[in-house]
Write a protein that holds these residues in place. Structure first.
Motif, PDB file in Angstrom:
ATOM      1  N   ASN A 102       0.819  -1.220   0.000  1.00  0.00           N
ATOM      2  CA  ASN A 102       0.000   0.000   0.000  1.00  0.00           C
ATOM      3  C   ASN A 102       0.848   1.263   0.000  1.00  0.00           C
ATOM      4  N   ARG A 103       0.294   2.287  -0.634  1.00  0.00           N
ATOM      5  CA  ARG A 103       0.968   3.577  -0.782  1.00  0.00           C
ATOM      6  C   ARG A 103       1.111   4.284   0.561  1.00  0.00           C
TER       7      ARG A 103
ATOM      8  N   VAL B 211     -10.405  -5.660  -8.899  1.00  0.00           N
ATOM      9  CA  VAL B 211     -11.714  -5.361  -8.309  1.00  0.00           C
ATOM     10  C   VAL B 211     -12.499  -4.368  -9.157  1.00  0.00           C
TER      11      VAL B 211
ATOM     12  N   MET C 139     -16.607 -10.441  -9.207  1.00  0.00           N
ATOM     13  CA  MET C 139     -16.769 -10.173  -7.778  1.00  0.00           C
ATOM     14  C   MET C 139     -18.108  -9.479  -7.506  1.00  0.00           C
TER      15      MET C 139
ATOM     16  N   GLN D 179     -21.116 -11.014  -5.354  1.00  0.00           N
ATOM     17  CA  GLN D 179     -21.552 -10.258  -4.180  1.00  0.00           C
ATOM     18  C   GLN D 179     -23.072 -10.061  -4.242  1.00  0.00           C
TER      19      GLN D 179
HETATM   20  P1  NDP Z   1     -10.753   3.082  -0.681  1.00  0.00           P
HETATM   21  O1  NDP Z   1     -10.775   4.532  -0.957  1.00  0.00           O
HETATM   22  O2  NDP Z   1     -11.192   2.577   0.651  1.00  0.00           O
HETATM   23  O3  NDP Z   1      -9.242   2.538  -0.898  1.00  0.00           O
HETATM   24  C1  NDP Z   1      -8.529   2.845  -2.051  1.00  0.00           C
HETATM   25  C2  NDP Z   1      -7.171   2.145  -2.023  1.00  0.00           C
HETATM   26  O4  NDP Z   1      -6.518   2.406  -3.267  1.00  0.00           O
HETATM   27  C3  NDP Z   1      -6.233   2.651  -0.929  1.00  0.00           C
HETATM   28  O5  NDP Z   1      -5.437   1.583  -0.467  1.00  0.00           O
HETATM   29  C4  NDP Z   1      -5.377   3.674  -1.691  1.00  0.00           C
HETATM   30  O6  NDP Z   1      -4.094   3.832  -1.119  1.00  0.00           O
HETATM   31  C5  NDP Z   1      -5.251   3.006  -3.033  1.00  0.00           C
HETATM   32  N1  NDP Z   1      -4.970   3.927  -4.128  1.00  0.00           N
HETATM   33  C6  NDP Z   1      -5.845   4.766  -4.750  1.00  0.00           C
HETATM   34  N2  NDP Z   1      -5.230   5.435  -5.734  1.00  0.00           N
HETATM   35  C7  NDP Z   1      -3.936   5.022  -5.738  1.00  0.00           C
HETATM   36  C8  NDP Z   1      -2.812   5.330  -6.531  1.00  0.00           C
HETATM   37  N3  NDP Z   1      -2.876   6.223  -7.523  1.00  0.00           N
HETATM   38  N4  NDP Z   1      -1.636   4.702  -6.269  1.00  0.00           N
HETATM   39  C9  NDP Z   1      -1.559   3.783  -5.262  1.00  0.00           C
HETATM   40  N5  NDP Z   1      -2.590   3.441  -4.492  1.00  0.00           N
HETATM   41  C10 NDP Z   1      -3.777   4.048  -4.720  1.00  0.00           C
HETATM   42  O7  NDP Z   1     -11.586   2.418  -1.835  1.00  0.00           O
HETATM   43  P2  NDP Z   1     -12.327   0.989  -1.832  1.00  0.00           P
HETATM   44  O8  NDP Z   1     -11.404  -0.009  -1.251  1.00  0.00           O
HETATM   45  O9  NDP Z   1     -13.673   1.128  -1.261  1.00  0.00           O
HETATM   46  O10 NDP Z   1     -12.526   0.734  -3.381  1.00  0.00           O
HETATM   47  C11 NDP Z   1     -11.435   0.476  -4.247  1.00  0.00           C
HETATM   48  C12 NDP Z   1     -11.962   0.038  -5.593  1.00  0.00           C
HETATM   49  O11 NDP Z   1     -12.629  -1.194  -5.446  1.00  0.00           O
HETATM   50  C13 NDP Z   1     -12.974   0.995  -6.205  1.00  0.00           C
HETATM   51  O12 NDP Z   1     -12.512   1.360  -7.472  1.00  0.00           O
HETATM   52  C14 NDP Z   1     -14.256   0.199  -6.328  1.00  0.00           C
HETATM   53  O13 NDP Z   1     -14.875   0.419  -7.564  1.00  0.00           O
HETATM   54  C15 NDP Z   1     -13.769  -1.224  -6.263  1.00  0.00           C
HETATM   55  N6  NDP Z   1     -14.749  -2.132  -5.651  1.00  0.00           N
HETATM   56  C16 NDP Z   1     -15.214  -3.166  -6.400  1.00  0.00           C
HETATM   57  C17 NDP Z   1     -16.114  -4.044  -5.893  1.00  0.00           C
HETATM   58  C18 NDP Z   1     -16.603  -5.158  -6.748  1.00  0.00           C
HETATM   59  O14 NDP Z   1     -17.533  -5.855  -6.321  1.00  0.00           O
HETATM   60  N7  NDP Z   1     -16.042  -5.396  -7.914  1.00  0.00           N
HETATM   61  C19 NDP Z   1     -16.625  -3.922  -4.499  1.00  0.00           C
HETATM   62  C20 NDP Z   1     -16.041  -2.821  -3.780  1.00  0.00           C
HETATM   63  C21 NDP Z   1     -15.150  -1.964  -4.356  1.00  0.00           C
HETATM   64  P3  NDP Z   1      -3.820   4.860   0.109  1.00  0.00           P
HETATM   65  O15 NDP Z   1      -4.164   4.100   1.369  1.00  0.00           O
HETATM   66  O16 NDP Z   1      -2.374   5.154   0.005  1.00  0.00           O
HETATM   67  O17 NDP Z   1      -4.694   6.061  -0.103  1.00  0.00           O
END
Ligand code: NDP
Length: 283
Positions: free
Chosen positions: A156-157, A226, A252, A256
């Motif tokens: 993770n970033r 995802v 997924m 779900q």
């Molecule tokens: P969050 O905002 O909770 O987490 C986002 C994560 O992505 C963090 O770990 C963040 O890192 C990282 N991140 C974002 N941008 C960057 C980048 N440019 N470089 C490196 N790391 C990055 O989001 P969610 O976990 O809720 O959702 C993430 C994705 O999952 C969404 O796009 C959503 O569409 C998808 N999703 C899909 C589902 C499915 O059923 N297919 C269900 C739920 C979600 P940091 O901690 O450093 O900010």
């Protein structure tokens, strides 16, 4: 006597913003295939109204609801029961009403493990690399850990979120877990079995890919995203080009939804029909 029932069962998703939530597409397809005259509709719910919205499930005798951004954590305090997995994850995305009481479940991670099972990919004792440590990563990591995963490496970033997730896994599940700070182009360890992009990188309209040494991907690795929109991300294309078995975010999302349908209706969901409806929507 007139035994006709003019009342339709109602399921909703509470979120804000919620207009672009595509869940209705798979739910409509499922209800139609199951012959259920049910309605699924999104409601815009602001944080200050969440408690009232949750109370309305009971007051209106709805079958249940989904919860999305920004309510997945806050909703927990308004529910009567929370599943064990959802309480470890610390978030609820699905509510169902049973005997007049509300139950919270998290089907995000279970949808992912179901999608692996659907592809006959064994989970037990495998090594996983998760990119990201947000809500999706947390749900997936906890379910993999509870399903017997061997090791989970969280890349993770931001250090804090990544370390928090690893600590949670170590404290609440039997899995081995490690954190890697993502401040460089990440090279996959050769013993990686499954790589999962759990970040929002690649979500429409973003066309970028996670920062990886792509030549460290090997054909025996399973690579998952995802991101449901677009179903085929540049990340998955990179993996396919290197011979990896890939799994997209629609799998997924559909699984779900299928878990939720089972909770709400007691019926097995028509997953193929739901998947086709979603792919048509995102084409
Ligand atoms: P969050 O905002 O909770 O987490 C986002 C994560 O992505 C963090 O770990 C963040 O890192 C990282 N991140 C974002 N941008 C960057 C980048 N440019 N470089 C490196 N790391 C990055 O989001 P969610 O976990 O809720 O959702 C993430 C994705 O999952 C969404 O796009 C959503 O569409 C998808 N999703 C899909 C589902 C499915 O059923 N297919 C269900 C739920 C979600 P940091 O901690 O450093 O900010």
């Amino acid at each position: 006597t007139n035994e006709k029932c003019y009342r339709k069962e109602f399921i909703t998703v509470f979120g804000s913003p919620v207009d672009e939530n595509p869940t209705v597409v798979i739910m409509d397809a499922a209800f139609e295939a199951l012959g259920l005259d049910w309605i699924y509709n999104a409601f815009e719910v602001y944080p200050q109204d969440l408690e009232t919205a949750v109370q309305s499930i009971k007051a209106l005798h709805m079958k249940g609801a989904n919860c999305t951004i920004p309510h997945k954590v806050a909703v927990m305090k308004y529910l009567d029961h929370i599943s064990d997995a959802a309480s470890i994850i610390g978030a609820v995305n699905t509510i169902y009403l049973k005997d007049g009481e509300t139950y919270g479940e998290n089907s995000d991670g279970k949808g992912f493990t179901k999608a692996l099972e659907e592809e006959q990919i064994p989970i037990t004792d495998k090594n996983y690399v998760l990119l990201g440590a947000g809500g999706a990563a947390k749900a997936i990591a906890v379910e993999l850990a509870l399903a017997g995963a061997g090791k989970i490496t969280v890349v993770n970033r931001s250090r804090e979120r990544g370390e928090d997730l690893v600590e949670l896994l170590r404290a609440k599940t039997p899995v081995k877990a490690d954190f890697v700070l993502w401040d460089h182009s990440y090279e996959l360890p050769a013993d990686t079995d499954v790589l999962i992009n759990c970040t929002s990188i690649g979500l429409y309209p973003d066309t970028s890919s996670p920062d990886l040494v792509y030549d460290s991907l090997r054909p025996n690795m399973v690579v998952c995203d995802v991101i449901p929109n677009p179903p085929q991300t540049p990340f998955l294309t990179e993996a396919q080009n290197r011979g990896c078995h890939t799994l997209n975010g629609c799998a997924m999302l559909v699984n779900q939804g299928a878990i939720n349908i089972k909770l709400w209706t007691g019926l097995d969901a028509p997953r193929d029909i739901m998947k086709a409806a979603l792919l048509k929507e995102f084409q």
